[in-house]
Design a protein around this motif. Structure first.
Motif, short mmCIF file in Angstrom:
data_model
loop_
_atom_site.label_atom_id
_atom_site.label_comp_id
_atom_site.label_asym_id
_atom_site.label_seq_id
_atom_site.Cartn_x
_atom_site.Cartn_y
_atom_site.Cartn_z
N UNK A 111 0.55 -0.68 -0.30
CA UNK A 111 0.00 -0.06 0.01
C UNK A 111 1.21 1.10 0.12
N UNK A 112 1.84 1.40 0.68
CA UNK A 112 2.78 2.76 0.75
C UNK A 112 3.87 2.92 -0.30
N UNK A 113 4.33 1.15 -0.91
CA UNK A 113 4.56 1.40 -2.26
C UNK A 113 3.80 1.94 -3.32
N UNK A 114 3.00 1.70 -3.20
CA UNK A 114 1.91 2.30 -4.12
C UNK A 114 1.89 4.01 -4.18
N UNK A 115 1.52 4.06 -3.16
CA UNK A 115 1.03 6.00 -2.64
C UNK A 115 2.03 6.19 -3.30
N UNK A 116 3.12 5.89 -2.66
CA UNK A 116 4.87 6.74 -2.88
C UNK A 116 4.62 7.38 -4.59
N UNK A 117 4.31 5.55 -5.59
CA UNK A 117 4.17 6.11 -6.95
C UNK A 117 3.35 6.55 -7.35
N UNK A 118 2.68 6.82 -7.02
CA UNK A 118 1.14 7.75 -7.57
C UNK A 118 1.27 9.58 -6.84
N UNK A 119 2.14 9.10 -5.79
CA UNK A 119 2.47 10.50 -5.43
C UNK A 119 4.14 11.45 -6.44
N UNK A 120 4.80 10.72 -6.15
CA UNK A 120 5.66 10.72 -7.86
C UNK A 120 5.41 11.30 -8.81
N UNK A 121 4.45 10.23 -9.37
CA UNK A 121 3.66 10.39 -10.96
C UNK A 121 2.97 11.99 -10.68
N UNK A 122 2.75 12.31 -9.86
CA UNK A 122 1.87 13.59 -9.90
C UNK A 122 2.67 14.82 -9.46
N UNK A 123 3.90 14.94 -8.56
CA UNK A 123 4.80 15.91 -8.72
C UNK A 123 5.37 15.57 -10.37
N UNK A 124 5.68 14.64 -10.96
CA UNK A 124 6.11 14.67 -12.50
C UNK A 124 5.92 15.30 -13.67
N UNK A 125 4.26 14.68 -12.93
CA UNK A 125 3.16 15.44 -13.98
C UNK A 125 2.52 16.44 -13.73
N UNK A 126 2.18 16.68 -12.68
CA UNK A 126 1.28 18.18 -12.33
C UNK A 126 2.63 19.46 -11.42
N UNK A 127 3.22 19.62 -10.72
CA UNK A 127 4.20 19.91 -9.78
C UNK A 127 3.60 19.61 -8.39
N UNK A 128 4.97 20.55 -7.20
CA UNK A 128 5.41 19.56 -5.88
C UNK A 128 4.61 19.92 -5.59
#
Length: 527
Positions: free
Chosen positions: A267-284
């Motif tokens: 679950x936590x690895x999944x959340x990390x991947x989602x957060x990293x994707x949004x940071x790269x796709x939208x912004x920090x």
């Protein structure tokens, strides 16, 4: 659900970690499904004593589960109960990502927590007493010197759901009802549904899974002082209560088995991947807002593959964001902007609660986790197509995935590819990335007079890509095992030091490649 090569990889992992005998037992369970002891003995050719030892290893390391099946008596015959065993393929494959688990818990809780998790990963299941003894032996100290610190750290791991109590050793299952309607799309491996049924029967309730040991509850208590003026009768009652508490604490420490909660790490690895994707796709800022939302709702998730988070208010989001290192100085206005970016039509990573059902839920928001994962998978697949077949095939694949069924002429025009579009289509068709449907215009079914519609079946593509990844991971695992075996065979002499260094470099690259490939396997299978 593990694919053909996924099952093969699972058996190879068992071989590399536990040897050939345990692998034979695992192989029979992975490929044949649930089996009783006599059947496993027949397939493996082992004697019962050796077989029991192998099964104990698999169960100890959470790779298999025993369960009892109740059989209805025929006529006057009494009810019969038999014990069967089933392989937990997903748990076996989790052994690939043990290094990821250790890094995650070290960053979140600290070095001592990493050492405790390492002990559980190494031994499978341990009591709190065994964890304390291991910590004392590693530090060269007495048990009494480390007990308090270990219990405190263990309490943090339990509070964060990194560890859990082990499931029931042999849950009872009733036979399936014969009138159960058949499923439209049965799983490729018939044991998958049974595996879930067995684990559901064995799993304790959430309150039991994360129940705090008595010795941890009483850590803050103080002993009765010498000058206590309590009446004699009450003193005796309190002493009896303390004795009961001490007995319960001793039982908790010596008898209750604990294991790593794989689901929480995934679950936590999944959340990390989602957060990293949004940071790269939208912004920090948007990434930090999403991280805060996931932190606030993590405890309420019922599955590591949950489609969306539970609703959370903007006030709760703000409090959660400000507890993050990157969100401590975030203003309400910046939070509002971040939420707007995440909830925009072009992104859709976040929705207002009840929005899809046309309800007004005020300032409640949900994270569309499944949408983020789907986008990540699509990007990964398009990258694979681009690398294997080139830009033109990638444009064709992206077009069909977006538009659905199209004719060859429409594909050539919209994807802006040259006249040999048929050749490109057949390249993708050969490797199962696209499908074609023939619609006859006449009763004769003449190919030249038929319409051919091309489309992408994304579910089939994802299954194929996952199987390819398992195949690649299996090859890497075999090569790594071969190199490690060569390294062990080399004698420690000065003349071959360079050879040893070369093998070490190769194994380092192979291990890094396997971990990188596992990131993609997690995305396609576990997220």
């Amino acid at each position: 659900m593990a694919t053909q090569f996924g099952r093969k990889l699972a058996c190879e992992l068992i071989f590399s970690h536990f040897g050939e005998s345990v692998q034979k037992v695992c192989e029979s369970l992975v490929y044949r499904g649930q089996l009783p002891l006599p059947e496993i003995a027949r397939y493996t050719g082992m004697n019962i004593t050796q077989l029991r030892n192998c099964l104990l290893v698999l169960i100890q390391h959470n790779c298999a589960q025993a369960f009892k099946v109740e059989h209805e008596g025929v006529g006057s015959a009494p009810q019969r109960v038999s014990t069967s065993y089933i392989a937990l393929t997903d748990n076996i494959l989790h052994r690939l990502r043990f290094p990821k688990f250790l890094v995650l818990v070290k960053e979140d809780v600290g070095d001592q927590a990493e050492a405790l998790i390492e002990g559980l990963l190494e031994h499978g299941r341990q009591t709190l007493e065994q964890l304390i003894q291991r910590a004392a032996a590693r530090g060269g100290k007495a048990v009494g010197e480390v007990a308090t610190a270990v219990k405190d750290c263990f309490g943090k791991l339990l509070s964060n759901h990194y560890v859990e109590r082990c499931p029931a050793p042999e849950p009872s299952l009733r036979p399936k009802i014969a009138v159960e309607p058949p499923k439209k799309t049965p799983p490729a491996n018939g044991a998958i549904g049974e595996e879930q049924r067995v684990m559901s029967a064995a799993a304790p309730t959430d309150a039991e899974r994360f129940q705090v040991p008595v010795s941890l509850i009483n850590m803050g208590g103080t002993d009765m002082e010498m000058g206590d003026t309590t009446p004699i009768g009450q003193k005796r009652k309190r002493e009896a209560l303390q004795m009961d508490t001490k007995t319960a604490a001793a039982v908790d420490e010596k008898e209750v088995l604990w294991r790593v909660n794989y689901e929480e790490f995934i679950r936590r690895l999944r959340h990390q991947v989602c957060v990293a994707f949004v940071r790269s796709r939208v912004d920090s800022v948007a990434g930090t807002v999403l991280e805060g939302m996931l932190d606030a709702t993590r405890r309420l998730e019922t599955s590591a593959k949950q489609h969306s988070s539970v609703p959370v208010s903007s006030d709760t989001i703000m409090n959660s964001v400000r507890n993050l290192p990157l969100g401590q100085g975030m203003t309400v206005e910046r939070l509002r902007v971040g939420l707007q970016q995440l909830a925009s039509d072009s992104a859709g990573y976040v929705s207002r609660a009840g929005e899809r059902a046309g309800l007004a839920e005020g300032n409640q928001y949900v994270v569309n986790l499944h949408k983020i994962i789907e986008l990540l998978r699509q990007i990964e697949v398009e990258g694979i197509v681009l690398q294997r077949y080139g830009r033109e095939c990638c444009r064709i694949f992206r077009l069909l995935a977006l538009k659905g069924q199209l004719e060859q002429k429409q594909i050539g025009e919209r994807a802006m590819v040259p006249k040999d579009v048929r050749e490109l289509l057949y390249q993708l068709l050969k490797d199962h990335y696209i499908q074609v449907q023939e619609i006859a215009k006449t009763t004769e079914h003449v190919a030249s007079k038929s319409i051919h519609l091309w489309r992408v079946n994304m579910r089939a593509v994802l299954h194929q890509v996952l199987d390819d990844m398992y195949h690649a991971a299996s090859n890497l695992s075999q090569r790594l095992a071969h190199e490690l075996e060569k390294e062990q065979e080399v004698n420690d002499t000065k003349s071959i030091q360079e050879h040893v260094k070369r093998i070490s470099r190769i194994t380092t690259v192979l291990e890094a490649s396997l971990l990188k490939l596992d990131d993609a396997i997690l995305l396609f299978h576990d997220f």
